[in-house]
Enzyme design. Sequence first.
Site, PDB file in Angstrom:
ATOM      1  N   GLY A  15     -16.286  14.563  20.208  1.00  0.00           N
ATOM      2  CA  GLY A  15     -15.773  14.792  19.016  1.00  0.00           C
ATOM      3  C   GLY A  15     -14.392  14.214  18.791  1.00  0.00           C
ATOM      4  N   ASN A  17     -13.476  11.416  17.601  1.00  0.00           N
ATOM      5  CA  ASN A  17     -13.379  10.507  16.443  1.00  0.00           C
ATOM      6  C   ASN A  17     -13.362  11.663  15.171  1.00  0.00           C
ATOM      7  OD1 ASN A  17     -13.429   7.767  16.663  1.00  0.00           O
ATOM      8  ND2 ASN A  17     -14.631   8.130  18.297  1.00  0.00           N
ATOM      9  N   MET A  94     -25.406  10.038  18.853  1.00  0.00           N
ATOM     10  CA  MET A  94     -26.322   9.277  19.493  1.00  0.00           C
ATOM     11  C   MET A  94     -27.707   9.241  19.485  1.00  0.00           C
ATOM     12  SD  MET A  94     -23.728   8.205  21.427  1.00  0.00           S
ATOM     13  CE  MET A  94     -22.268   8.349  22.011  1.00  0.00           C
ATOM     14  N   ILE A  96     -30.615   7.225  16.966  1.00  0.00           N
ATOM     15  CA  ILE A  96     -30.809   6.193  15.801  1.00  0.00           C
ATOM     16  C   ILE A  96     -31.599   6.969  14.798  1.00  0.00           C
ATOM     17  CG2 ILE A  96     -32.207   4.221  15.468  1.00  0.00           C
ATOM     18  CD1 ILE A  96     -31.354   3.245  18.368  1.00  0.00           C
ATOM     19  N   LEU A  97     -31.100   6.475  13.584  1.00  0.00           N
ATOM     20  CA  LEU A  97     -31.792   6.856  12.186  1.00  0.00           C
ATOM     21  C   LEU A  97     -32.729   5.733  11.702  1.00  0.00           C
ATOM     22  CD1 LEU A  97     -28.478   8.364  10.835  1.00  0.00           C
ATOM     23  CD2 LEU A  97     -30.401   9.641  11.632  1.00  0.00           C
ATOM     24  N   ASN A 111     -20.694   3.942  10.488  1.00  0.00           N
ATOM     25  CA  ASN A 111     -20.734   4.272  11.869  1.00  0.00           C
ATOM     26  C   ASN A 111     -19.405   3.773  12.763  1.00  0.00           C
ATOM     27  OD1 ASN A 111     -21.929   4.937  14.536  1.00  0.00           O
ATOM     28  ND2 ASN A 111     -22.465   2.708  14.871  1.00  0.00           N
ATOM     29  N   HIS A 113     -18.605   1.889  16.256  1.00  0.00           N
ATOM     30  CA  HIS A 113     -19.093   1.205  17.580  1.00  0.00           C
ATOM     31  C   HIS A 113     -17.881   0.997  18.501  1.00  0.00           C
ATOM     32  CE1 HIS A 113     -22.091  -0.241  20.434  1.00  0.00           C
ATOM     33  NE2 HIS A 113     -21.262  -1.276  20.461  1.00  0.00           N
ATOM     34  N   GLU A 151     -31.439  -0.085   8.997  1.00  0.00           N
ATOM     35  CA  GLU A 151     -32.313   0.362   9.977  1.00  0.00           C
ATOM     36  C   GLU A 151     -32.315  -0.491  11.203  1.00  0.00           C
ATOM     37  OE1 GLU A 151     -32.593  -1.198   7.000  1.00  0.00           O
ATOM     38  OE2 GLU A 151     -33.774  -3.138   7.673  1.00  0.00           O
ATOM     39  N   ASP A 154     -26.907  -0.759  14.862  1.00  0.00           N
ATOM     40  CA  ASP A 154     -25.495  -1.685  14.637  1.00  0.00           C
ATOM     41  C   ASP A 154     -25.436  -2.858  13.948  1.00  0.00           C
ATOM     42  OD1 ASP A 154     -24.273   0.270  16.441  1.00  0.00           O
ATOM     43  OD2 ASP A 154     -25.030  -0.511  18.409  1.00  0.00           O
TER      44      ASP A 154
END
Length: 207
Positions: A15, A17, A94, A96-97, A111, A113, A151, A154
């Site tokens: 955490g 970030n 971590m 994926i949605l 997000n 990256h 979807e 990245d």
Amino acid sequence: MLSKARIAVLVSGGGTNLQALIDAQRDGILASGEICLVVSNNPDAYALVRASKAGIPSRVLSKKQLGGQAPFETALVETLAEFQIELIVLAGFMTILSGDFTRRYPRRILNVHPALIPSFCGKGMYGLKVHEAALTYGVKVTGATVHFVNEVPDGGEILLQHPVFVQPGDTPERLQRRVMEEAEWRILPQATEQISKEIMKEREKAE
Ligand code: GAR
């Protein structure tokens, strides 16, 4: 006076970030948004301690305990609605949605990256693995990217990027730290402020 954009930060680990966002809020760099909720998919994430120290409510939603991706996302949608969240920030999250989830919040999920997308990104590229891949390839410049989430892992529109030079003798850990310090902790609060401002303006127009 218009209220600030209501932000949820989604985390899985240390955490740092999230901490950068909390500090940015304290320092007035994040002025148009307020962190109202922290969600972790990992009950042991140190990010939860950071949230509690800052007095921010948190929730743990475990995919395993909830019975998989779909019930996890249903619970997440309900939690975000409960807190009237307008902007979702993935900060070292971590998981994926799915498209079903991301389509509910167009241009409202960010997000960070730890590379310059489209390099070293996509499924399976997260955390230290990104920096290992950058060093193995031998790039001389890497960095960080903040992008909208859709979807495609990245794959959403890029909002901000910041370069970081690779130095002789860099290890994945050393490079990770420098990318965080020089890039991620700066551009994530900046992008969060930018979109929070946009949300406030949109509300103003609607009133
Ligand atoms: C950060 O470097 C973040 O960019 C990365 O994981 C780290 C989390 O650190 N995220 C990804 O790789 C997502 N694809 P933190 O928990 O200390 O913020």
